[in-house]
Design a protein around this motif. Structure first.
Motif, PDB file in Angstrom:
ATOM      1  N   LEU A 165       0.852  -1.188   0.000  1.00  0.00           N
ATOM      2  CA  LEU A 165       0.000   0.000   0.000  1.00  0.00           C
ATOM      3  C   LEU A 165       0.884   1.233   0.000  1.00  0.00           C
ATOM      4  O   LEU A 165       1.850   1.302   0.764  1.00  0.00           O
ATOM      5  CB  LEU A 165      -0.926   0.025   1.214  1.00  0.00           C
ATOM      6  CG  LEU A 165      -2.001  -1.065   1.306  1.00  0.00           C
ATOM      7  CD1 LEU A 165      -2.728  -0.982   2.634  1.00  0.00           C
ATOM      8  CD2 LEU A 165      -2.993  -0.955   0.148  1.00  0.00           C
ATOM      9  N   VAL A 166       0.574   2.185  -0.847  1.00  0.00           N
ATOM     10  CA  VAL A 166       1.346   3.424  -0.920  1.00  0.00           C
ATOM     11  C   VAL A 166       0.373   4.545  -1.238  1.00  0.00           C
ATOM     12  O   VAL A 166      -0.582   4.359  -2.000  1.00  0.00           O
ATOM     13  CB  VAL A 166       2.459   3.329  -1.989  1.00  0.00           C
ATOM     14  CG1 VAL A 166       1.881   3.017  -3.361  1.00  0.00           C
ATOM     15  CG2 VAL A 166       3.288   4.598  -2.034  1.00  0.00           C
ATOM     16  N   GLN A 192      -1.921  11.090  -7.593  1.00  0.00           N
ATOM     17  CA  GLN A 192      -2.633  11.675  -8.723  1.00  0.00           C
ATOM     18  C   GLN A 192      -3.547  12.794  -8.217  1.00  0.00           C
ATOM     19  O   GLN A 192      -4.418  12.559  -7.381  1.00  0.00           O
ATOM     20  CB  GLN A 192      -3.482  10.605  -9.422  1.00  0.00           C
ATOM     21  CG  GLN A 192      -2.684   9.564 -10.174  1.00  0.00           C
ATOM     22  CD  GLN A 192      -2.402   9.988 -11.606  1.00  0.00           C
ATOM     23  OE1 GLN A 192      -2.641  11.133 -11.992  1.00  0.00           O
ATOM     24  NE2 GLN A 192      -1.873   9.067 -12.390  1.00  0.00           N
ATOM     25  N   VAL A 193      -3.347  14.004  -8.725  1.00  0.00           N
ATOM     26  CA  VAL A 193      -4.171  15.142  -8.309  1.00  0.00           C
ATOM     27  C   VAL A 193      -5.528  15.048  -8.995  1.00  0.00           C
ATOM     28  O   VAL A 193      -5.628  15.028 -10.217  1.00  0.00           O
ATOM     29  CB  VAL A 193      -3.488  16.477  -8.668  1.00  0.00           C
ATOM     30  CG1 VAL A 193      -4.383  17.653  -8.271  1.00  0.00           C
ATOM     31  CG2 VAL A 193      -2.128  16.581  -7.992  1.00  0.00           C
ATOM     32  N   GLY A 225      -4.637   5.967  -9.401  1.00  0.00           N
ATOM     33  CA  GLY A 225      -4.630   6.479  -8.040  1.00  0.00           C
ATOM     34  C   GLY A 225      -5.283   7.839  -7.867  1.00  0.00           C
ATOM     35  O   GLY A 225      -5.667   8.510  -8.831  1.00  0.00           O
ATOM     36  N   ILE A 226      -5.410   8.234  -6.609  1.00  0.00           N
ATOM     37  CA  ILE A 226      -5.924   9.548  -6.240  1.00  0.00           C
ATOM     38  C   ILE A 226      -5.256   9.963  -4.933  1.00  0.00           C
ATOM     39  O   ILE A 226      -4.988   9.116  -4.079  1.00  0.00           O
ATOM     40  CB  ILE A 226      -7.469   9.517  -6.068  1.00  0.00           C
ATOM     41  CG1 ILE A 226      -8.014  10.892  -5.640  1.00  0.00           C
ATOM     42  CG2 ILE A 226      -7.895   8.441  -5.081  1.00  0.00           C
ATOM     43  CD1 ILE A 226      -9.547  10.964  -5.589  1.00  0.00           C
ATOM     44  N   THR A 241      -2.804   3.717  -3.914  1.00  0.00           N
ATOM     45  CA  THR A 241      -1.950   3.327  -5.038  1.00  0.00           C
ATOM     46  C   THR A 241      -1.426   4.583  -5.719  1.00  0.00           C
ATOM     47  O   THR A 241      -2.173   5.551  -5.903  1.00  0.00           O
ATOM     48  CB  THR A 241      -2.701   2.444  -6.052  1.00  0.00           C
ATOM     49  OG1 THR A 241      -1.820   2.109  -7.135  1.00  0.00           O
ATOM     50  CG2 THR A 241      -3.935   3.137  -6.618  1.00  0.00           C
ATOM     51  N   ASP A 242      -0.151   4.577  -6.069  1.00  0.00           N
ATOM     52  CA  ASP A 242       0.423   5.706  -6.803  1.00  0.00           C
ATOM     53  C   ASP A 242       0.515   5.407  -8.293  1.00  0.00           C
ATOM     54  O   ASP A 242       1.268   6.030  -9.022  1.00  0.00           O
ATOM     55  CB  ASP A 242       1.801   6.080  -6.247  1.00  0.00           C
ATOM     56  CG  ASP A 242       2.806   4.939  -6.350  1.00  0.00           C
ATOM     57  OD1 ASP A 242       2.409   3.827  -6.754  1.00  0.00           O
ATOM     58  OD2 ASP A 242       3.988   5.158  -6.018  1.00  0.00           O
TER      59      ASP A 242
END
Length: 222
Positions: A113-114, A118-119, A188-189, A183-184
């Protein structure tokens, strides 16, 4: 729904988990296979629509195949589910969703998990999530009335379309939004962007309930 509550909760956790595994996993795969953003989005879209059709078809008879707290809240408001059961559904969905992210990462040898980077913020994104969830709930609520056997295909097709006509790529699901904050990858968000997404999703869902009730109400006789 004929299954006991424990089986229904497992079905909700499992279904939401497999949905998120597909969303995150296909996003990672797409990102690794191509640098073309449009092609990567297509590679993320098609598996998501396909797995929704499968999961709703298989698990619908067990739990109703919500896989989405917005759907569960609307079912609670309609008194289809007692609020105690609805709360347990939402908990199972969120747990399953986060586990789905972890499983996708493990398959691709990424950290379990990371935090997402994401903007996804601003009025256009929030409007997109409201519309995406509004359309999804309207599809479900009217579809259940007129074509219940078609729900798996209707939901799958709607989500495939909404990936492309919304600026947010249609999360349309608070549990999925929470899970995608871990998630990166392509899908992701940022965690800081999640609360506004969830608020927009719930607002869209409640609006869909009101509109569907009006559309499906019997005409008054003169």
């Amino acid at each position: 729904m004929h299954a006991d509550l424990n089986r229904r909760l497992v079905a909700e956790a499992l279904g939401t988990g497999l949905l998120v595994t597909t969303v995150v996993g296909s996003g990672i795969m797409a990102e690794r296979l191509t640098g073309d953003v449009a092609l990567a989005l297509l590679g993320n879209t098609l598996p998501t629509g396909a797995i929704l059709f499968v999961l709703i078809t298989l698990l619908g008879p067990i739990s109703g195949a919500h896989f989405n707290p917005a759907v569960t809240v609307v079912m609670g408001l309609q008194r289809v589910l007692p609020w105690r059961v609805a709360g347990l559904y939402v908990g199972a969905q969120i747990i399953g969703a986060v586990a789905g992210t972890a499983v996708a990462h493990l398959m691709f040898e990424a950290p379990v998990l990371v935090l997402g980077d994401q903007v996804r913020t601003g009025a256009a994104q929030w409007l997109s999530e409201g519309i995406a969830t509004f359309g999804l709930l309207l599809t479900i609520l009217i579809g259940v009335r007129h074509k219940p056997a078609a729900i798996p295909a209707l939901v799958a097709c709607y989500i495939v379309a909404a990936y492309w006509f919304t600026a947010s790529t249609s999360f349309a699901n608070p549990a999925v939004a929470i899970a995608r904050a871990f998630t990166d990858s392509f899908s992701g968000i940022r965690p800081i962007d999640v609360p506004a997404f969830v608020a927009a999703q719930l607002a869209g869902a409640i609006l869909a309930l009101a509109v569907s009730q009006w559309l499906l109400s019997k005409e008054r006789t003169a």
